[in-house]
Motif scaffolding. Structure first.
Motif, PDB file in Angstrom:
ATOM      1  N   PHE A  15     -23.112  13.080 -22.359  1.00  0.00           N
ATOM      2  CA  PHE A  15     -23.680  11.679 -22.432  1.00  0.00           C
ATOM      3  C   PHE A  15     -24.053  11.427 -20.819  1.00  0.00           C
ATOM      4  N   ALA A  27     -18.092  14.817 -22.886  1.00  0.00           N
ATOM      5  CA  ALA A  27     -17.182  14.268 -23.684  1.00  0.00           C
ATOM      6  C   ALA A  27     -16.514  15.193 -24.683  1.00  0.00           C
ATOM      7  N   GLY A  48      -9.930   8.600 -24.814  1.00  0.00           N
ATOM      8  CA  GLY A  48     -11.057   9.361 -24.052  1.00  0.00           C
ATOM      9  C   GLY A  48     -11.163  10.532 -24.100  1.00  0.00           C
ATOM     10  N   SER A  52     -13.128  10.888 -31.171  1.00  0.00           N
ATOM     11  CA  SER A  52     -14.322  10.128 -31.987  1.00  0.00           C
ATOM     12  C   SER A  52     -15.261  11.073 -31.920  1.00  0.00           C
TER      13      SER A  52
HETATM   14  N1  LIG Z   1     -22.123   6.499 -26.091  1.00  0.00           N
HETATM   15  C1  LIG Z   1     -21.448   6.804 -25.199  1.00  0.00           C
HETATM   16  N2  LIG Z   1     -21.872   6.899 -23.704  1.00  0.00           N
HETATM   17  C2  LIG Z   1     -21.482   7.293 -22.731  1.00  0.00           C
HETATM   18  N3  LIG Z   1     -20.209   7.842 -22.787  1.00  0.00           N
HETATM   19  C3  LIG Z   1     -19.520   7.845 -24.001  1.00  0.00           C
HETATM   20  C4  LIG Z   1     -20.149   7.481 -25.287  1.00  0.00           C
HETATM   21  N4  LIG Z   1     -19.330   7.400 -26.476  1.00  0.00           N
HETATM   22  C5  LIG Z   1     -18.248   7.951 -25.737  1.00  0.00           C
HETATM   23  N5  LIG Z   1     -18.372   8.141 -24.234  1.00  0.00           N
HETATM   24  C6  LIG Z   1     -17.498   8.620 -23.503  1.00  0.00           C
HETATM   25  O1  LIG Z   1     -16.809   9.930 -24.040  1.00  0.00           O
HETATM   26  C7  LIG Z   1     -15.569  10.355 -23.784  1.00  0.00           C
HETATM   27  C8  LIG Z   1     -14.895  10.568 -25.184  1.00  0.00           C
HETATM   28  O2  LIG Z   1     -15.027   9.265 -25.850  1.00  0.00           O
HETATM   29  P1  LIG Z   1     -14.439   9.062 -27.250  1.00  0.00           P
HETATM   30  O3  LIG Z   1     -14.838   7.819 -28.001  1.00  0.00           O
HETATM   31  O4  LIG Z   1     -14.720  10.362 -27.816  1.00  0.00           O
HETATM   32  O5  LIG Z   1     -12.512   9.206 -27.035  1.00  0.00           O
HETATM   33  P2  LIG Z   1     -11.651   9.322 -28.012  1.00  0.00           P
HETATM   34  O6  LIG Z   1     -10.650  10.435 -27.659  1.00  0.00           O
HETATM   35  O7  LIG Z   1     -11.898   9.020 -29.256  1.00  0.00           O
HETATM   36  O8  LIG Z   1     -10.591   8.061 -27.549  1.00  0.00           O
HETATM   37  P3  LIG Z   1      -9.721   6.802 -28.004  1.00  0.00           P
HETATM   38  O9  LIG Z   1      -8.696   7.564 -28.573  1.00  0.00           O
HETATM   39  O10 LIG Z   1      -9.779   5.787 -27.023  1.00  0.00           O
HETATM   40  O11 LIG Z   1     -10.679   6.324 -29.486  1.00  0.00           O
HETATM   41  C9  LIG Z   1     -15.144   8.846 -23.108  1.00  0.00           C
HETATM   42  O12 LIG Z   1     -14.894   9.227 -21.518  1.00  0.00           O
HETATM   43  C10 LIG Z   1     -16.140   7.804 -23.405  1.00  0.00           C
HETATM   44  O13 LIG Z   1     -16.131   6.942 -22.074  1.00  0.00           O
END
Ligand SMILES: Nc1ncnc2c1ncn2[C@@H]1O[C@H](COP(=O)(O)OP(=O)(O)OP(=O)(O)O)[C@@H](O)[C@H]1O
Ligand SMILES: [Mg+2]
Length: 312
Positions: A15, A27, A48, A52
């Motif tokens: 991103f 990410a 993070g 997702s």
């Molecule tokens: N649309 C976006 N724009 C910028 N950064 C993003 C975006 N979506 C996610 N991120 C960043 O990407 C990284 C991974 O996010 P993600 O939501 O996939 O984490 P996760 O493992 O699902 O976390 P959680 O367990 O809290 O749901 C994080 O640092 C998040 O801030």
């Protein structure tokens, strides 16, 4: 033999960050795995780490920066828009159904929507909705209510019913039971298992809760800062974790027996920023066993059925 449903190959999602989008949040940074029919593949890791984002890219809800996602040999990651036929066959259950349910629609219309969108109601909408509501153990008196008039568990079951309505072959379940109390959680998980047994669905099950993952998953992939560090069959990963990060996660699962005498491995510090991930092994800044090599050289995922990325 089970059929291969999903193949994710070297998936990356960066991103843009900052006003001029000059730096990149990495990410997801080179993730590969396969999911077969009737299989539950769990993705675990700290908040993070990119779970997702993997889920969203797998469904082509967001376009990957690089890499491919194949659904039954069709490269859905390169499609500008996933066709209706494929959308029908791959579905998603979100942690919080609230955000996905239109607050202005009554439960009946919400349940009918998947059939309507795919032109399948054909005047039998009422029967189809009744069948669906029975399937997720809800009572028909809820059909006239709006989402805000339901409990969290009821809303989540409506989210699941909508995902299951069109008999999908593959579902991404992103923390489907996280916000629910234990009894509703058990009901939701039972429901998901029942559908899997009946329809052979493959799940990508995203969760923090390793206790549930141990019960639900056939395979587990552990993710750290955008990369997979360990993948294997659930029993192998839980009984013989090889990566220090997996060992620390498993040591943190609460156990009821105070005499069990398990040692908790405490990791120091937070997960580093994906804006500027550490060089070498990304886990080295928190690893209790780090060596010089770990700070320089990135370990590859190696192994046959139980694979791990660690220099140890
Ligand atoms: N649309 C976006 N724009 C910028 N950064 C993003 C975006 N979506 C996610 N991120 C960043 O990407 C990284 C991974 O996010 P993600 O939501 O996939 O984490 P996760 O493992 O699902 O976390 P959680 O367990 O809290 O749901 C994080 O640092 C998040 O801030
Ligand atoms: Mg998430």
């Amino acid at each position: 033999m089970e059929e291969k449903l999903i193949e994710v190959v070297d998936l990356k999602k960066y991103f843009g960050s900052g006003i001029f989008k000059k730096s990149w949040i990495k990410a997801v940074d080179g993730v590969s795995f396969e999911i077969c029919s009737k299989e539950t593949f769990a993705l675990v890791g700290e908040s993070g780490c990119g779970k997702s984002t993997v889920g969203r890219c797998t469904l082509n809800l967001i376009r990957p920066t690089a890499g491919h996602v194949y659904f039954k040999d069709m490269d859905i990651s390169s499609m500008n828009e996933v066709s209706r036929d494929i959308r029908k066959r791959i579905q998603v259950i979100f942690q919080d159904a609230d955000g996905t349910l239109n607050p202005r629609m009554k439960v009946f219309d919400l349940m009918l929507e998947p059939f309507r969108v795919h032109g399948l109601s054909n005047g039998h909408g009422k029967e189809m909705v009744n069948e669906l509501i029975e399937m997720v153990n809800l009572t028909p008196d809820l059909l006239g209510r709006y989402p805000h008039e339901l409990s969290g568990g009821q809303r989540q079951r409506i989210g699941i019913a909508r995902a299951m309505a069109l008999n999908p072959e593959f579902i991404v379940a992103d923390e489907p039971a996280a916000s629910l109390d234990l009894s509703v959680q058990a009901q939701i998980l039972d429901l998901m298992r029942k559908f899997q047994a009946e329809h052979g669905i493959g799940y990508l099950y995203i969760s923090h809760n390793l206790k549930i993952v141990k019960l639900m998953a056939d395979k587990v992939a552990v993710m750290y800062l955008g990369k997979l560090v360990e993948v294997g069959r659930t029993n192998d990963v839980f009984n013989c974790a090889k990566h220090p990060y997996t060992q620390a996660l498993i040591s943190a699962i609460p156990i009821l027996d105070p005499c069990a005498g398990r040692k908790r491995i405490l990791l120091k510090g937070d997960i580093p920023s994906p804006l500027n991930p550490p060089a070498g092994c990304r886990f080295h800044t928190r690893c209790p066993y780090r060596m010089k090599r770990c700070m320089i050289e990135e370990p590859a995922l190696v192994g046959d059925k139980h694979i791990v990325a660690c220099h140890l």
